[in-house]
Design a protein around this motif. Sequence first.
Motif, PDB file in Angstrom:
ATOM      1  N   PRO A   1     119.600  36.349 -27.884  1.00  0.00           N
ATOM      2  CA  PRO A   1     118.388  36.967 -28.426  1.00  0.00           C
ATOM      3  C   PRO A   1     117.285  35.933 -28.617  1.00  0.00           C
ATOM      4  O   PRO A   1     117.548  34.767 -28.861  1.00  0.00           O
ATOM      5  N   THR A   2     116.060  36.394 -28.458  1.00  0.00           N
ATOM      6  CA  THR A   2     114.916  35.534 -28.751  1.00  0.00           C
ATOM      7  C   THR A   2     114.354  35.972 -30.094  1.00  0.00           C
ATOM      8  O   THR A   2     114.416  37.143 -30.453  1.00  0.00           O
ATOM      9  N   PHE A   3     113.829  35.042 -30.847  1.00  0.00           N
ATOM     10  CA  PHE A   3     113.363  35.330 -32.188  1.00  0.00           C
ATOM     11  C   PHE A   3     111.921  34.901 -32.345  1.00  0.00           C
ATOM     12  O   PHE A   3     111.491  33.891 -31.803  1.00  0.00           O
ATOM     13  N   LYS A   4     111.186  35.685 -33.131  1.00  0.00           N
ATOM     14  CA  LYS A   4     109.816  35.336 -33.451  1.00  0.00           C
ATOM     15  C   LYS A   4     109.811  34.161 -34.422  1.00  0.00           C
ATOM     16  O   LYS A   4     110.774  33.940 -35.143  1.00  0.00           O
ATOM     17  N   LYS A   5     108.723  33.457 -34.438  1.00  0.00           N
ATOM     18  CA  LYS A   5     108.535  32.332 -35.369  1.00  0.00           C
ATOM     19  C   LYS A   5     107.538  32.758 -36.439  1.00  0.00           C
ATOM     20  O   LYS A   5     106.642  33.546 -36.192  1.00  0.00           O
ATOM     21  N   TYR A   6     107.707  32.203 -37.640  1.00  0.00           N
ATOM     22  CA  TYR A   6     106.784  32.473 -38.731  1.00  0.00           C
ATOM     23  C   TYR A   6     106.405  31.145 -39.373  1.00  0.00           C
ATOM     24  O   TYR A   6     107.280  30.357 -39.721  1.00  0.00           O
TER      25      TYR A   6
ATOM     26  N   VAL B   1     113.363  50.011 -40.780  1.00  0.00           N
ATOM     27  CA  VAL B   1     112.019  49.866 -40.241  1.00  0.00           C
ATOM     28  C   VAL B   1     112.129  49.958 -38.723  1.00  0.00           C
ATOM     29  O   VAL B   1     113.231  50.079 -38.187  1.00  0.00           O
ATOM     30  N   THR B   2     111.013  49.885 -38.011  1.00  0.00           N
ATOM     31  CA  THR B   2     111.081  49.913 -36.553  1.00  0.00           C
ATOM     32  C   THR B   2     111.665  48.599 -36.033  1.00  0.00           C
ATOM     33  O   THR B   2     111.715  47.591 -36.759  1.00  0.00           O
ATOM     34  N   ASP B   3     112.062  48.591 -34.787  1.00  0.00           N
ATOM     35  CA  ASP B   3     112.612  47.371 -34.190  1.00  0.00           C
ATOM     36  C   ASP B   3     111.573  46.248 -34.158  1.00  0.00           C
ATOM     37  O   ASP B   3     111.893  45.092 -34.433  1.00  0.00           O
ATOM     38  N   ASP B   4     110.329  46.562 -33.836  1.00  0.00           N
ATOM     39  CA  ASP B   4     109.277  45.532 -33.840  1.00  0.00           C
ATOM     40  C   ASP B   4     109.084  44.964 -35.239  1.00  0.00           C
ATOM     41  O   ASP B   4     108.907  43.752 -35.410  1.00  0.00           O
ATOM     42  N   GLU B   5     109.109  45.836 -36.243  1.00  0.00           N
ATOM     43  CA  GLU B   5     108.906  45.373 -37.619  1.00  0.00           C
ATOM     44  C   GLU B   5     110.055  44.498 -38.106  1.00  0.00           C
ATOM     45  O   GLU B   5     109.815  43.488 -38.774  1.00  0.00           O
ATOM     46  N   ILE B   6     111.310  44.844 -37.767  1.00  0.00           N
ATOM     47  CA  ILE B   6     112.430  44.008 -38.224  1.00  0.00           C
ATOM     48  C   ILE B   6     112.361  42.623 -37.579  1.00  0.00           C
ATOM     49  O   ILE B   6     112.781  41.640 -38.181  1.00  0.00           O
ATOM     50  N   GLU B   7     111.803  42.529 -36.389  1.00  0.00           N
ATOM     51  CA  GLU B   7     111.644  41.208 -35.777  1.00  0.00           C
ATOM     52  C   GLU B   7     110.715  40.331 -36.620  1.00  0.00           C
ATOM     53  O   GLU B   7     110.993  39.149 -36.835  1.00  0.00           O
ATOM     54  N   ASP B   8     109.614  40.910 -37.110  1.00  0.00           N
ATOM     55  CA  ASP B   8     108.697  40.158 -37.980  1.00  0.00           C
ATOM     56  C   ASP B   8     109.376  39.807 -39.302  1.00  0.00           C
ATOM     57  O   ASP B   8     109.310  38.671 -39.768  1.00  0.00           O
TER      58      ASP B   8
END
Length: 174
Positions: A28-33, A152-159
């Motif tokens: 999996p690829t993960f977003k950065k914060y 939450v939505t899939d996009d939101e859980i990524e954030d």
Amino acid sequence: MKVLLGRRQFALSGLIMLAACAAPLSRPTFKKYAGPPVTEVRVYKAQRRLQLLSGDTVLKSYQVGLGNEPIGHKQFEGDGKTPEGLYYLDRFNPRSSYHLSIGISYPDKWDKAHAAASNQDPGGDIMIHGRGPDGNRLAPQNRDWTAGCIAVTDDEIEDIYAMLQPGTPIRILP
């Protein structure tokens, strides 16, 4: 014969290269914060709202789905309720059936004692998670479709997954 052997070697090396290139795609690829740290998560069940806070500042806010019996505090396995109270984020699952998931420390010692006094199991595996295939099928018909989790939505859980750390407190309010 030499040409045929050369083709076999080329084909074999090509397969090895393809396998090596495909390996990173399976992870999996993960977003950065890189913003301010999230110091608390708040969930307002009546408003179906999750907020990520840094101190008193709301960094992000999301609409959520809850357990299929959204009113009241979770007490027992299978009651379909989302817990209420102060808990902590205690695990992160990148291979969740619901895209990504973040564990909530329910049940705590009080939840366990209450359930034991009634000769019941308090349940567990309460998470903040995305929808994944099952939730994408269920959520459009019923906003509160989980067995007690916060969805939450899939996009939101990524954030959210990128912004949170283990040990962050989560306050779930009625």
